[in-house]
Motif scaffolding. Structure first.
Motif, mmCIF file in Angstrom:
data_model
loop_
_atom_site.group_PDB
_atom_site.id
_atom_site.type_symbol
_atom_site.label_atom_id
_atom_site.label_comp_id
_atom_site.label_asym_id
_atom_site.label_seq_id
_atom_site.Cartn_x
_atom_site.Cartn_y
_atom_site.Cartn_z
ATOM 1 N N TYR A 157 -5.466 -4.781 -3.835
ATOM 2 C CA TYR A 157 -4.440 -3.978 -3.137
ATOM 3 C C TYR A 157 -4.442 -4.142 -1.626
ATOM 4 O O TYR A 157 -3.480 -3.752 -0.957
ATOM 5 C CB TYR A 157 -4.568 -2.484 -3.469
ATOM 6 N N TRP A 182 -10.004 -1.565 8.564
ATOM 7 C CA TRP A 182 -10.141 -1.715 7.119
ATOM 8 C C TRP A 182 -9.472 -3.018 6.718
ATOM 9 O O TRP A 182 -8.633 -3.553 7.422
ATOM 10 C CB TRP A 182 -9.514 -0.536 6.384
ATOM 11 N N GLY A 183 -9.913 -3.541 5.583
ATOM 12 C CA GLY A 183 -9.316 -4.760 5.053
ATOM 13 C C GLY A 183 -9.433 -5.922 6.012
ATOM 14 O O GLY A 183 -8.584 -6.793 6.043
ATOM 15 N N PRO B 693 -8.954 0.843 -11.131
ATOM 16 C CA PRO B 693 -8.642 1.396 -9.807
ATOM 17 C C PRO B 693 -7.174 1.156 -9.418
ATOM 18 O O PRO B 693 -6.591 0.131 -9.771
ATOM 19 C CB PRO B 693 -9.574 0.621 -8.871
ATOM 20 N N THR B 694 -6.615 2.098 -8.699
ATOM 21 C CA THR B 694 -5.243 1.982 -8.199
ATOM 22 C C THR B 694 -5.270 1.883 -6.676
ATOM 23 O O THR B 694 -6.332 1.884 -6.060
ATOM 24 C CB THR B 694 -4.408 3.213 -8.591
ATOM 25 N N PHE B 695 -4.091 1.810 -6.097
ATOM 26 C CA PHE B 695 -3.985 1.832 -4.629
ATOM 27 C C PHE B 695 -4.782 2.999 -4.037
ATOM 28 O O PHE B 695 -5.355 2.885 -2.965
ATOM 29 C CB PHE B 695 -2.519 1.989 -4.208
ATOM 30 N N LEU B 696 -4.794 4.122 -4.756
ATOM 31 C CA LEU B 696 -5.409 5.329 -4.194
ATOM 32 C C LEU B 696 -6.927 5.221 -4.087
ATOM 33 O O LEU B 696 -7.538 5.894 -3.273
ATOM 34 C CB LEU B 696 -5.047 6.551 -5.045
ATOM 35 N N THR B 698 -8.500 2.508 -3.253
ATOM 36 C CA THR B 698 -8.838 1.326 -2.463
ATOM 37 C C THR B 698 -9.666 1.699 -1.243
ATOM 38 O O THR B 698 -9.199 2.431 -0.377
ATOM 39 C CB THR B 698 -7.543 0.614 -2.005
ATOM 40 N N PRO B 699 -10.904 1.201 -1.179
ATOM 41 C CA PRO B 699 -11.734 1.507 -0.014
ATOM 42 C C PRO B 699 -11.419 0.557 1.138
ATOM 43 O O PRO B 699 -10.647 -0.383 0.982
ATOM 44 C CB PRO B 699 -13.148 1.244 -0.532
ATOM 45 N N GLN B 700 -12.040 0.807 2.248
ATOM 46 C CA GLN B 700 -12.010 -0.185 3.313
ATOM 47 C C GLN B 700 -12.883 -1.355 2.884
ATOM 48 O O GLN B 700 -13.891 -1.168 2.208
ATOM 49 C CB GLN B 700 -12.568 0.400 4.607
#
Lengths: 188, 788
Positions: A157, A182-183, B693-696, B698-700
């Motif tokens: 994502y 992040w990312g 897991p979903t978008f919600l 998503t960790p850093q």
């Protein structure tokens, strides 16, 4: 996808299906299709209108892959019946580019590698378009919320979130993306 | 191959993928997007029983249904198949027995899917229900109920016992010895695309199959065998896969069935599995019980390691023999292990067959080992990152199990994640509920051996240049989203001095493209990259010779870049690529060249030595920081730092994409995903209930690329598709312990397990180790270590 079995369907599936002439406006073009009334929007788009850009991952309304826009709102096409959507404004991934010029979301997804296998991409693109049309400067949490119904197994994502932010930034001029800590990736 | 050029014009740049615009516009055609005139639709009838004998099948009423063109049972396809030559135990449609709920029994081709489905419901199958063996324990206990009639005994599919050096001697030398038991639950790939296949058997007697497969070459071989057609009359085209992760690497029942139905009806036949059927097709992560016993010195050096694995294989062989060997192969390639013993067993059960999922057989032992090491470090009072750092394998060494090590970036990976995460200020210092964990890992960059024994190249590439300057690269590799088509274009463009968009790639078509074994074992970039370099350099030599003549510049001073061939010492002197192509064609005739790649031979000669060798290992290290709610057991992953020894990033954008995707998939396995069964039936064969897991969630993430320029890889490149998943799962478990002080020696570490462990801790009970299945392993094959 398949309606619950009845004796009539079992014995004579070709005769007893109720069909209807349905007028659908998809990506600004009007189509008339004569299809069984229980056929889903997903099936009609893919099988009758050859708009195979819309994909399916479960056909049960669980994964978001088949998302299209109806009057600007994301709708799961696997659960939508065309007969209820006559003359509504339907947009699929094929309708995002204008005269061959891709939408900023499409460009950002391509540039940042937000489409790996690309299978969930059409659904996510139209869901993101709906978000940006209604909220041109979304926060990261608002993007996550808006896309939470769309599963992706390739990207984790991250690149998708970055691409939506990048497209939003480009579409609104000087607005700054939240991206920062992040990312991130760093080279050797 | 790893030769360093002064400066690359394409390699190392974050270019977009060659198929990116097609994917974002919905133009990419996946298997179910195809339709042919007169096409019929197929459906499979699947077993409702986990284990039963088929007494009779009555297809009469189905055949009589209007719209039905053919009904097929296993009698028409009696030849068994399977991905590995040693486990040819699958039937396209079951003939005598069904072995899991979802095992295909019959198939229908009809005018549309609904008619085919209605016809399936009219097929009457009489079963004699047999006892269902749903766990390793049950399958081992019931030797009287055999799921298959092969294997050493009972329901054991395969057993292994290997000893490298004297582990008892090593334990005697240790200052500290510890044993741990772990359980790693099975999970499934859950590709977004449901498997689909379209077959057309033409009036010329030739058969073509379009399929969402990662391995068209192996499907090609299976079709030739089962359908008894010459391979030369069969064409298999793999469409871009809508996600694979290993789940589309076997030849499948539905692929064979549509071919046979097309042959019977003379019409194209398509099938698309429902999502529920995808859960039954499976071939996912094996549930594995694991046991480690390791001796260490006070300084944390390993003196001996003894490892056991117990794999729940499901109903068929699939890749299982390789999966079993892989559980024991790679423990030795990260930290020095001077003595090593591996005993393992794969057991048949009445569940969908397990196979290769991202990391194939290695995430389970790696997870267990990295948690085990964390416990050892604590017992020794050492920082776990430091203990790992001190005892790394040496570059260009040989392990005790005779695996050849290339470059090793693990130390730098550990250093980078430790530094970037602020590890030293956090480990054992964060407030209760907050934790941080570390782990390292390694993975193969392509298997050293093919799946069936042969002396042929693993990857072939053909390049043609036409007089308009058009360059086409042909290769059997299959793009499953990882970007393998793009890698072909980048490498060819780099070598020929043109841009990737100047190149047309033609891939995954057994009629048109040289064989590449498939998108599995993290082999594609390394192997197709090397083959492409070889082919392109042959053509470059012709271009340089022709251009050099025209320019009056010696061959070795010429360079190719930015669509020109020019004098290195006087870049103004040059000609365009198209002109060079015309000159070269005039001089040499039609321009075309081939290249191929075969990995170096492994060192080991013992049985089982075929699994583990690779041209080079990739290395990864992860630090995970997370928050545990001690009331609910709910975990929020705050940030993941992942450093990966990529050798050389051919395209850092795609490398980071693979890292982020692997981290995500690892978090799914670590925290929530499980392919679980109740009373013989899959508990949750739907995307809603199979939690991922979903978008919600998503960790850093921070991805750090470490480049070690390995001589085995193209421009020094190693794999990235699978190895980066490995350290994340144990880093999560280690972080949970750091956060709340309980060990969850099990995956997924779901909230109820955490709450239970905290409850046990409050009551002063240790959250004890799990039990091991009862197996008597054979006497080990003793292999004398030859390595350093």
């Amino acid at each position: 996808m398949v309606p619950s079995p009845t004796l009539a369907v079992n014995i004579a599936p070709l005769r007893d299906v109720h069909k209807a002439l349905i007028r659908l406006r998809v990506n600004g073009e009007t189509h008339e299709v004569y299809v069984p009334v229980h056929k889903t929007l997903l099936e009609v788009l893919r099988e009758d209108l050859n708009l195979t850009g819309t994909k399916h991952g479960c056909e049960l309304g669980e994964c978001g892959t088949c998302t299209v826009l109806v009057d600007g709102e994301p709708v799961l096409s696997c659960l939508a019946l065309p007969i209820e959507l006559q003359d509504r404004d339907i947009v699929t991934v094929e309708g995002l580019a204008e005269r061959g010029v891709p939408h900023p979301l499409q460009v950002a997804f391509a540039e940042l590698g937000a489409a790996q296998c690309g299978y969930c991409t059409p659904g996510i693109l139209v869901a993101a378009k709906s978000l940006l049309d209604q909220n041109p400067r979304p926060t990261l949490d608002e993007i996550k919320e808006a896309l939470a119904g769309n599963l992706c197994r390739c990207t984790g994502y991250i690149k998708i979130l970055e691409a939506v932010e990048l497209a939003a930034q480009r579409m609104t001029g000087n607005w700054k993306r939240e991206t920062g800590n992040w990312g991130t990736g760093s080279g050797a | 191959m790893g030769e360093e050029k002064e400066e690359y014009s394409i390699i190392g740049r974050p270019l977009i993928k060659v198929d990116a615009m097609a994917k974002v516009t919905g133009e990419t055609k996946f298997a179910d997007d195809l339709a042919l005139p007169r096409m019929l639709h197929a459906k499979l009838l699947r077993s409702p029983h986990p284990h039963a004998r088929i007494l009779s099948i009555d297809t009469g009423p189905a055949e009589a249904l209007p719209g039905v063109h053919a009904v097929l049972t296993g009698r028409a396809l009696p030849i068994k198949f399977g991905i590995l030559p040693v486990s040819q135990d699958e039937e396209a449609l079951a003939t005598e027995k069904v072995r899991y709920v979802g095992d295909p029994v019959a198939a229908v081709a009809a005018v549309d899917e609904e008619t085919a489905e209605a016809a399936c419901r009219l097929i009457r199958v009489e079963y004699e229900v047999l006892p269902a063996l749903m766990s390793v324990g049950e399958a081992l206990a019931r030797e009287d109920v055999r799921i298959h009639d092969y294997g050493p005994r009972g329901n054991i599919h395969k057993e292994v016992a290997l000893e490298f050096g004297d582990v008892e001697e090593g334990f005697a030398q240790a200052d500290h010895v510890r044993e741990d038991v772990f359980f790693y639950e099975g999970s499934t790939h859950l590709p977004m695309e449901q498997h689909a296949a379209l077959a057309a058997h033409g009036p010329d007697g030739k058969l073509c199959l379009w399929s969402s497969t990662q391995t068209p070459h192996y499907v090609h071989r299976a079709l030739a065998k089962v359908l008894e057609l010459p391979a030369s009359h069969i064409r298999v085209i793999a469409l871009p896969n809508g996600g694979g992760f290993g789940g589309k690497s076997d030849p499948f029942s539905h692929e064979i069935v549509v071919c046979k139905l097309s042959m019977l009806t003379g019409r194209p036949v398509k099938i698309c599995l429902t999502r529920e059927e995808v859960f039954y097709a499976h071939r996912g992560r094996h549930p594995v019980t694991l046991w480690f016993k390791t001796g260490v010195t006070r300084g944390g050096a390993i003196t001996a390691m003894h490892f056991r694995s117990y794999l729940d294989g499901g109903a068929y062989g699939s890749y299982g023999v390789a999966s079993l060997y892989y559980t024991g192969a790679l423990q030795t390639v990260t930290y020095r292990v001077p003595r090593y013993k591996f005993e393992g067993v794969r057991v048949f059960t009445n569940k969908p067959p397990c196979g290769p999922k991202r990391g194939h057989g290695t995430p389970q032992p790696r997870c267990a080992l990295e948690v085990h090491l964390d416990k050892l470090a604590e017992a020794l009072g050492l920082d776990p990152s430091e203990m790992r750092r001190r005892h790394l394998v040496q570059p260009n060494s040989v392990t005790v199990n005779q695996l050849r090590i290339g470059t090793v970036g693990l130390g730098e990976c550990l250093d980078r994640v430790v530094e970037r995460s602020g590890w030293k200020a956090k480990h054992r210092k964060l407030p209760f509920g907050h934790g941080i964990g570390v782990a390292g890992s390694a993975y193969i960059s392509g298997a050293g051996l093919p799946i069936y024994w042969n002396a042929l190249p693993h990857s072939g590439v053909q390049i043609k240049i036409d007089r308009g300057g058009g360059v086409a690269v042909f290769c059997g590799s299959t793009d499953i989203g990882q970007g393998s088509d793009s890698v072909l274009a980048y490498v060819a463009a780099e070598e020929l001095g043109i841009e990737p968009e100047d190149i047309r790639v033609v891939t995954a078509d057994t009629d048109l493209t040289p064989v590449d074994l498939g998108s599995y074992s993290s082999r594609v970039t390394l192997m197709t990259g090397n083959a492409t370099i070889q082919a392109a350099r042959k053509l470059k030599a012709q271009l340089f010779e022709a251009a050099g003549e025209k320019l009056g510049v010696p061959f070795d001073r010429l360079r190719a870049a930015h669509r020109r061939i020019f004098d290195r010492d006087n870049p103004e002197a040059g000609i365009g690529f198209v002109e060079a192509a015309v000159l070269a064609e005039a001089k040499f005739g039609t321009l075309g060249a081939v290249g191929s790649y075969t990995p170096p031979k492994g060192l080991g000669k013992y049985k089982g030595a075929g699994v583990g060798p690779t041209p080079t290992y990739s290395y990864s290290a992860a630090v995970v920081e997370l928050t545990v709610d001690p009331e609910t057991g709910f975990i929020t992953v705050d940030k993941v730092w992942l450093a990966h020894d990529i050798g050389k990033a051919i395209n850092p954008l795609l490398v980071i994409g693979q890292i982020e995707g692997s981290v995500y998939m690892a978090l799914g396995e670590a925290l929530m995903e499980e392919q679980a069964f109740r009373k013989g039936v899959h508990k949750i064969p739907s995307m809603l209930e199979y939690k991922s897991p979903t978008f919600l969630e998503t960790p850093q993430m921070e991805s750090i690329l470490v480049e070690t320029l390995d001589p085995a890889g193209p421009y020094g490149a190693k794999e990235v598709g699978q190895g980066v998943l490995l350290p994340v799962v144990p880093a999560v478990l280690n972080a949970i312990y750091d956060a709340v002080g309980v060990r969850i020696d099990e995956v997924p570490a779901s909230p109820e397990k955490i709450v239970k462990a905290l409850e046990a801790q409050r009551r002063g009970r240790a959250s004890g180790n799990g039990r091991l299945p009862s197996v008597t392993f054979p006497e080990p094959t003793v292999v004398q270590p030859t390595g350093a």
